[in-house]
Design a protein around this motif. Structure first.
Motif, PDB file in Angstrom:
ATOM      1  N   ARG A  39       8.638   3.458  -2.092  1.00 50.82           N
ATOM      2  CA  ARG A  39       7.710   3.883  -3.139  1.00 50.82           C
ATOM      3  C   ARG A  39       7.951   5.341  -3.484  1.00 50.82           C
ATOM      4  NH1 ARG A  39       1.988   1.097  -1.202  1.00 50.82           N
ATOM      5  NH2 ARG A  39       2.468  -0.983  -2.018  1.00 50.82           N
ATOM      6  N   GLU A  40       8.162   6.151  -2.453  1.00 51.84           N
ATOM      7  CA  GLU A  40       8.397   7.574  -2.684  1.00 51.84           C
ATOM      8  C   GLU A  40       9.810   7.827  -3.217  1.00 51.84           C
ATOM      9  OE1 GLU A  40       8.487  11.715  -0.179  1.00 51.84           O
ATOM     10  OE2 GLU A  40       7.032  10.176   0.413  1.00 51.84           O
ATOM     11  N   GLU A  41      10.820   7.259  -2.549  1.00 49.13           N
ATOM     12  CA  GLU A  41      12.222   7.481  -2.951  1.00 49.13           C
ATOM     13  C   GLU A  41      12.500   7.069  -4.386  1.00 49.13           C
ATOM     14  OE1 GLU A  41      15.498   5.922  -0.602  1.00 49.13           O
ATOM     15  OE2 GLU A  41      14.504   6.607   1.212  1.00 49.13           O
ATOM     16  N   PRO A  45       5.471   2.924  -7.287  1.00 49.75           N
ATOM     17  CA  PRO A  45       4.260   2.594  -6.534  1.00 49.75           C
ATOM     18  C   PRO A  45       3.958   1.100  -6.450  1.00 49.75           C
ATOM     19  CG  PRO A  45       3.712   3.658  -8.621  1.00 49.75           C
ATOM     20  CD  PRO A  45       5.197   3.725  -8.469  1.00 49.75           C
ATOM     21  N   SER A  46       4.588   0.291  -7.278  1.00 51.86           N
ATOM     22  CA  SER A  46       4.301  -1.148  -7.264  1.00 51.86           C
ATOM     23  C   SER A  46       5.116  -1.919  -6.226  1.00 51.86           C
ATOM     24  CB  SER A  46       4.545  -1.750  -8.650  1.00 51.86           C
ATOM     25  OG  SER A  46       5.914  -1.645  -8.991  1.00 51.86           O
ATOM     26  N   ILE A  47       6.009  -1.241  -5.501  1.00 53.59           N
ATOM     27  CA  ILE A  47       6.784  -1.936  -4.467  1.00 53.59           C
ATOM     28  C   ILE A  47       5.825  -2.501  -3.436  1.00 53.59           C
ATOM     29  CG2 ILE A  47       8.357  -1.576  -2.514  1.00 53.59           C
ATOM     30  CD1 ILE A  47      10.014   0.211  -4.294  1.00 53.59           C
ATOM     31  N   GLY A  48       6.012  -3.786  -3.143  1.00 57.20           N
ATOM     32  CA  GLY A  48       5.163  -4.478  -2.184  1.00 57.20           C
ATOM     33  C   GLY A  48       5.977  -5.251  -1.168  1.00 57.20           C
ATOM     34  N   ILE A  49       5.299  -6.073  -0.417  1.00 54.17           N
ATOM     35  CA  ILE A  49       5.920  -6.806   0.685  1.00 54.17           C
ATOM     36  C   ILE A  49       7.064  -7.698   0.202  1.00 54.17           C
ATOM     37  CG2 ILE A  49       4.379  -8.820   0.727  1.00 54.17           C
ATOM     38  CD1 ILE A  49       5.391  -6.853   3.848  1.00 54.17           C
ATOM     39  N   ASP A  50       6.954  -8.273  -0.994  1.00 49.94           N
ATOM     40  CA  ASP A  50       8.017  -9.133  -1.498  1.00 49.94           C
ATOM     41  C   ASP A  50       9.309  -8.376  -1.764  1.00 49.94           C
ATOM     42  OD1 ASP A  50       6.581  -7.910  -3.618  1.00 49.94           O
ATOM     43  OD2 ASP A  50       7.425  -9.323  -5.051  1.00 49.94           O
ATOM     44  N   SER A  64      14.745 -13.555  -0.186  1.00 50.46           N
ATOM     45  CA  SER A  64      15.581 -12.435  -0.591  1.00 50.46           C
ATOM     46  C   SER A  64      14.724 -11.423  -1.309  1.00 50.46           C
ATOM     47  CB  SER A  64      16.718 -12.908  -1.490  1.00 50.46           C
ATOM     48  OG  SER A  64      17.594 -13.734  -0.773  1.00 50.46           O
ATOM     49  N   ILE A  65      15.213 -10.222  -1.317  1.00 50.96           N
ATOM     50  CA  ILE A  65      14.479  -9.094  -1.856  1.00 50.96           C
ATOM     51  C   ILE A  65      14.045  -9.331  -3.308  1.00 50.96           C
ATOM     52  CG2 ILE A  65      16.367  -7.719  -2.769  1.00 50.96           C
ATOM     53  CD1 ILE A  65      15.094  -5.544  -0.708  1.00 50.96           C
ATOM     54  N   GLY A  66      12.968  -8.723  -3.713  1.00 49.47           N
ATOM     55  CA  GLY A  66      12.375  -8.942  -5.026  1.00 49.47           C
ATOM     56  C   GLY A  66      13.306  -8.730  -6.201  1.00 49.47           C
TER      57      GLY A  66
END
Length: 96
Positions: A39-41, A45-50, A64-66
């Motif tokens: 989220r910071e890098e 801010p919307s990055i979540g568990i998925d 697999s990653i979102g």
């Protein structure tokens, strides 16, 4: 955990990726740390568990990653029948 090296189509070393490692260890706290870091890098801010649940895009895993459904590099590599971009006869292309 299996010590074999897993490399994504784009060249990311999954075996060194926090999201991949946390998923393989089934470690929710580690996933939370990756979420906060990303989220910071990436100012996302919307990055979540998925977005941090991943078995590797080339392993045919259960998750697999979102970003996977829209990854143009992965789609291109599959279309060209290569295991990653470094094996493509058109390497280095304009997309890279």
């Amino acid at each position: 955990m299996d010590e074999k090296r897993i490399v994504a189509m784009c060249g990311i070393d999954c075996s060194e990726c926090g999201a991949y490692l946390a998923t393989q260890a089934d470690d929710l706290e580690a996933k939370q740390r990756v979420i906060e870091q990303w989220r910071e890098e990436y100012n996302a801010p919307s990055i979540g568990i998925d977005h941090v649940t991943c078995d590797g895009c080339m392993e045919g895993g259960r998750q697999s990653i979102g970003h996977l459904p829209v990854c143009e590099m992965r789609s291109c590599g599959i279309e060209h029948g290569v295991t990653h971009c470094g094996h493509c006869p058109q390497y280095v292309c304009a997309d890279l």
